[in-house]
Design a protein around this motif. Structure first.
Motif, PDB file in Angstrom:
ATOM      1  N   LEU A   1       0.859  -1.181   0.000  1.00  0.00           N
ATOM      2  CA  LEU A   1       0.000   0.000   0.000  1.00  0.00           C
ATOM      3  C   LEU A   1       0.894   1.229   0.000  1.00  0.00           C
ATOM      4  CD1 LEU A   1      -2.877  -0.598   2.569  1.00  0.00           C
ATOM      5  CD2 LEU A   1      -3.105  -0.037   0.174  1.00  0.00           C
ATOM      6  N   GLN A   2       0.829   2.009  -1.055  1.00  0.00           N
ATOM      7  CA  GLN A   2       1.588   3.252  -1.125  1.00  0.00           C
ATOM      8  C   GLN A   2       0.852   4.324  -0.333  1.00  0.00           C
ATOM      9  OE1 GLN A   2       2.120   4.012  -5.296  1.00  0.00           O
ATOM     10  NE2 GLN A   2       3.454   2.247  -5.572  1.00  0.00           N
ATOM     11  N   PRO A   3       1.516   5.423   0.011  1.00  0.00           N
ATOM     12  CA  PRO A   3       0.850   6.497   0.745  1.00  0.00           C
ATOM     13  C   PRO A   3      -0.455   6.922   0.059  1.00  0.00           C
ATOM     14  CG  PRO A   3       3.192   6.899   0.673  1.00  0.00           C
ATOM     15  CD  PRO A   3       2.934   5.704  -0.212  1.00  0.00           C
ATOM     16  N   LEU A   4      -1.492   7.044   0.858  1.00  0.00           N
ATOM     17  CA  LEU A   4      -2.855   7.421   0.459  1.00  0.00           C
ATOM     18  C   LEU A   4      -3.551   6.392  -0.431  1.00  0.00           C
ATOM     19  CD1 LEU A   4      -2.456  11.263  -0.103  1.00  0.00           C
ATOM     20  CD2 LEU A   4      -3.171  10.035   1.958  1.00  0.00           C
ATOM     21  N   GLU A   5      -2.953   5.229  -0.619  1.00  0.00           N
ATOM     22  CA  GLU A   5      -3.583   4.168  -1.396  1.00  0.00           C
ATOM     23  C   GLU A   5      -4.477   3.328  -0.486  1.00  0.00           C
ATOM     24  OE1 GLU A   5      -2.354   0.758  -4.657  1.00  0.00           O
ATOM     25  OE2 GLU A   5      -0.853   1.427  -3.213  1.00  0.00           O
ATOM     26  N   ARG A   6      -5.528   2.766  -1.064  1.00  0.00           N
ATOM     27  CA  ARG A   6      -6.440   1.904  -0.321  1.00  0.00           C
ATOM     28  C   ARG A   6      -6.659   0.618  -1.105  1.00  0.00           C
ATOM     29  NH1 ARG A   6      -9.306   5.982  -2.747  1.00  0.00           N
ATOM     30  NH2 ARG A   6     -10.946   5.333  -4.156  1.00  0.00           N
ATOM     31  N   THR A   7      -7.035  -0.421  -0.380  1.00  0.00           N
ATOM     32  CA  THR A   7      -7.333  -1.701  -1.009  1.00  0.00           C
ATOM     33  C   THR A   7      -8.221  -2.517  -0.082  1.00  0.00           C
ATOM     34  OG1 THR A   7      -6.369  -3.575  -2.200  1.00  0.00           O
ATOM     35  CG2 THR A   7      -5.374  -3.025  -0.075  1.00  0.00           C
ATOM     36  N   ILE A   8      -8.886  -3.509  -0.647  1.00  0.00           N
ATOM     37  CA  ILE A   8      -9.673  -4.446   0.152  1.00  0.00           C
ATOM     38  C   ILE A   8      -8.829  -5.684   0.370  1.00  0.00           C
ATOM     39  CG2 ILE A   8     -11.742  -5.879   0.262  1.00  0.00           C
ATOM     40  CD1 ILE A   8     -13.132  -3.776  -1.515  1.00  0.00           C
ATOM     41  N   VAL A   9      -8.626  -6.024   1.636  1.00  0.00           N
ATOM     42  CA  VAL A   9      -7.841  -7.203   2.001  1.00  0.00           C
ATOM     43  C   VAL A   9      -8.814  -8.274   2.488  1.00  0.00           C
ATOM     44  CG1 VAL A   9      -5.987  -8.118   3.438  1.00  0.00           C
ATOM     45  CG2 VAL A   9      -5.887  -5.732   2.645  1.00  0.00           C
ATOM     46  N   LYS A  10      -8.789  -9.413   1.838  1.00  0.00           N
ATOM     47  CA  LYS A  10      -9.690 -10.513   2.186  1.00  0.00           C
ATOM     48  C   LYS A  10      -9.197 -11.259   3.424  1.00  0.00           C
ATOM     49  CE  LYS A  10     -12.523 -10.015  -1.283  1.00  0.00           C
ATOM     50  NZ  LYS A  10     -13.940  -9.781  -1.118  1.00  0.00           N
ATOM     51  N   THR A  11     -10.148 -11.868   4.132  1.00  0.00           N
ATOM     52  CA  THR A  11      -9.822 -12.592   5.366  1.00  0.00           C
ATOM     53  C   THR A  11     -10.076 -14.092   5.279  1.00  0.00           C
ATOM     54  OG1 THR A  11     -12.048 -12.318   6.271  1.00  0.00           O
ATOM     55  CG2 THR A  11     -10.411 -10.562   6.746  1.00  0.00           C
ATOM     56  N   GLY A  12     -10.839 -14.537   4.292  1.00  0.00           N
ATOM     57  CA  GLY A  12     -11.186 -15.955   4.200  1.00  0.00           C
ATOM     58  C   GLY A  12     -12.282 -16.371   5.164  1.00  0.00           C
ATOM     59  N   LEU A  13     -12.915 -15.397   5.814  1.00  0.00           N
ATOM     60  CA  LEU A  13     -13.954 -15.684   6.808  1.00  0.00           C
ATOM     61  C   LEU A  13     -15.335 -15.292   6.297  1.00  0.00           C
ATOM     62  CD1 LEU A  13     -12.119 -14.292   9.953  1.00  0.00           C
ATOM     63  CD2 LEU A  13     -12.233 -16.682   9.202  1.00  0.00           C
ATOM     64  N   PHE A  14     -16.308 -16.120   6.624  1.00  0.00           N
ATOM     65  CA  PHE A  14     -17.709 -15.901   6.278  1.00  0.00           C
ATOM     66  C   PHE A  14     -18.513 -16.162   7.542  1.00  0.00           C
ATOM     67  CE2 PHE A  14     -15.290 -17.350   2.728  1.00  0.00           C
ATOM     68  CZ  PHE A  14     -15.808 -16.771   1.595  1.00  0.00           C
ATOM     69  N   ILE A  15     -19.415 -15.233   7.895  1.00  0.00           N
ATOM     70  CA  ILE A  15     -20.151 -15.397   9.153  1.00  0.00           C
ATOM     71  C   ILE A  15     -21.657 -15.286   8.944  1.00  0.00           C
ATOM     72  CG2 ILE A  15     -18.255 -14.616  10.615  1.00  0.00           C
ATOM     73  CD1 ILE A  15     -19.583 -11.876  10.806  1.00  0.00           C
ATOM     74  N   GLU A  16     -22.396 -15.841   9.887  1.00  0.00           N
ATOM     75  CA  GLU A  16     -23.850 -15.737   9.913  1.00  0.00           C
ATOM     76  C   GLU A  16     -24.250 -15.187  11.274  1.00  0.00           C
ATOM     77  OE1 GLU A  16     -27.775 -18.608   9.780  1.00  0.00           O
ATOM     78  OE2 GLU A  16     -26.035 -19.172   8.560  1.00  0.00           O
ATOM     79  N   LEU A  17     -24.532 -13.896  11.297  1.00  0.00           N
ATOM     80  CA  LEU A  17     -24.918 -13.227  12.540  1.00  0.00           C
ATOM     81  C   LEU A  17     -26.413 -13.362  12.782  1.00  0.00           C
ATOM     82  CD1 LEU A  17     -22.957  -9.899  11.997  1.00  0.00           C
ATOM     83  CD2 LEU A  17     -22.456 -11.634  13.718  1.00  0.00           C
ATOM     84  N   PRO A  18     -26.811 -13.386  14.036  1.00  0.00           N
ATOM     85  CA  PRO A  18     -28.245 -13.351  14.328  1.00  0.00           C
ATOM     86  C   PRO A  18     -28.813 -11.967  14.007  1.00  0.00           C
ATOM     87  CG  PRO A  18     -26.946 -13.803  16.331  1.00  0.00           C
ATOM     88  CD  PRO A  18     -25.992 -13.537  15.226  1.00  0.00           C
ATOM     89  N   ILE A  19     -30.066 -11.925  13.620  1.00  0.00           N
ATOM     90  CA  ILE A  19     -30.729 -10.638  13.372  1.00  0.00           C
ATOM     91  C   ILE A  19     -30.705  -9.832  14.663  1.00  0.00           C
ATOM     92  CG2 ILE A  19     -32.948  -9.543  12.837  1.00  0.00           C
ATOM     93  CD1 ILE A  19     -33.473 -11.899  10.926  1.00  0.00           C
ATOM     94  N   GLY A  20     -30.422  -8.537  14.532  1.00  0.00           N
ATOM     95  CA  GLY A  20     -30.307  -7.669  15.701  1.00  0.00           C
ATOM     96  C   GLY A  20     -28.861  -7.416  16.093  1.00  0.00           C
ATOM     97  N   TYR A  21     -27.921  -8.048  15.357  1.00  0.00           N
ATOM     98  CA  TYR A  21     -26.498  -7.867  15.625  1.00  0.00           C
ATOM     99  C   TYR A  21     -25.779  -7.449  14.351  1.00  0.00           C
ATOM    100  CZ  TYR A  21     -27.106 -10.031  20.158  1.00  0.00           C
ATOM    101  OH  TYR A  21     -27.516 -10.295  21.438  1.00  0.00           O
TER     102      TYR A  21
END
Length: 144
Positions: A36-56
């Motif tokens: 990442l160069q100065p002022l650059e942005r990117t999306i970094v993947k985590t390999g995680l997928f979650i199922e949250l309960p409604i209300g969270y």
């Protein structure tokens, strides 16, 4: 509370580092490093997928050490993962420093906080109740 999770990463599940921690560290799950160069942005993947309960929601927040020491933060902090999202968790990192920053596989890049939230129902009115502050906005309560 329990949350269903799929871990397609090469890393252990996020966990609380101490008994009083509010957040769990998220790790980069990448096949090659990202610079990442100065002022650059990117999306970094985590390999995680979650199922949250409604209300969270899951809030993706910066890690204070990365922010203070390296100028690396989460661009839309806190990023919100809704209960109905089933895609991979990605972290939008931005480099606010003057130096390149290299993200390595397995690096702790953000933290995840699980939070309960309420749903609002709007009621249209003609007038709001008055308060001492009134319409005073940004900085109106003083500096000290």
């Amino acid at each position: 509370m329990t949350i269903q999770i799929i871990n397609k990463s090469k890393h252990n599940l996020p966990h609380y580092e101490t008994n009083a921690s509010a957040g769990m560290d998220l790790r980069a799950n990448i096949s090659e490093s990202i610079t990442l160069q100065p002022l650059e942005r990117t999306i970094v993947k985590t390999g995680l997928f979650i199922e949250l309960p409604i209300g969270y929601e899951a809030q993706v927040r910066p890690r204070s050490g990365l922010a203070a020491k390296k100028g690396i933060t989460v661009l839309n902090a806190p990023g919100t993962i809704d209960a109905d999202y089933r895609g991979e968790i990605g972290v939008i990192l931005v480099n606010l420093s003057k130096e390149d920053f290299v993200v390595e596989d397995g690096e702790r890049i953000a933290q995840l906080v699980i939070a309960k939230h309420a749903r609002a129902e709007w009621i249209t009115v003609e007038e709001l109740s008055s308060t001492e502050r009134g319409t005073g906005g940004f900085g109106s309560t003083g500096v000290k």
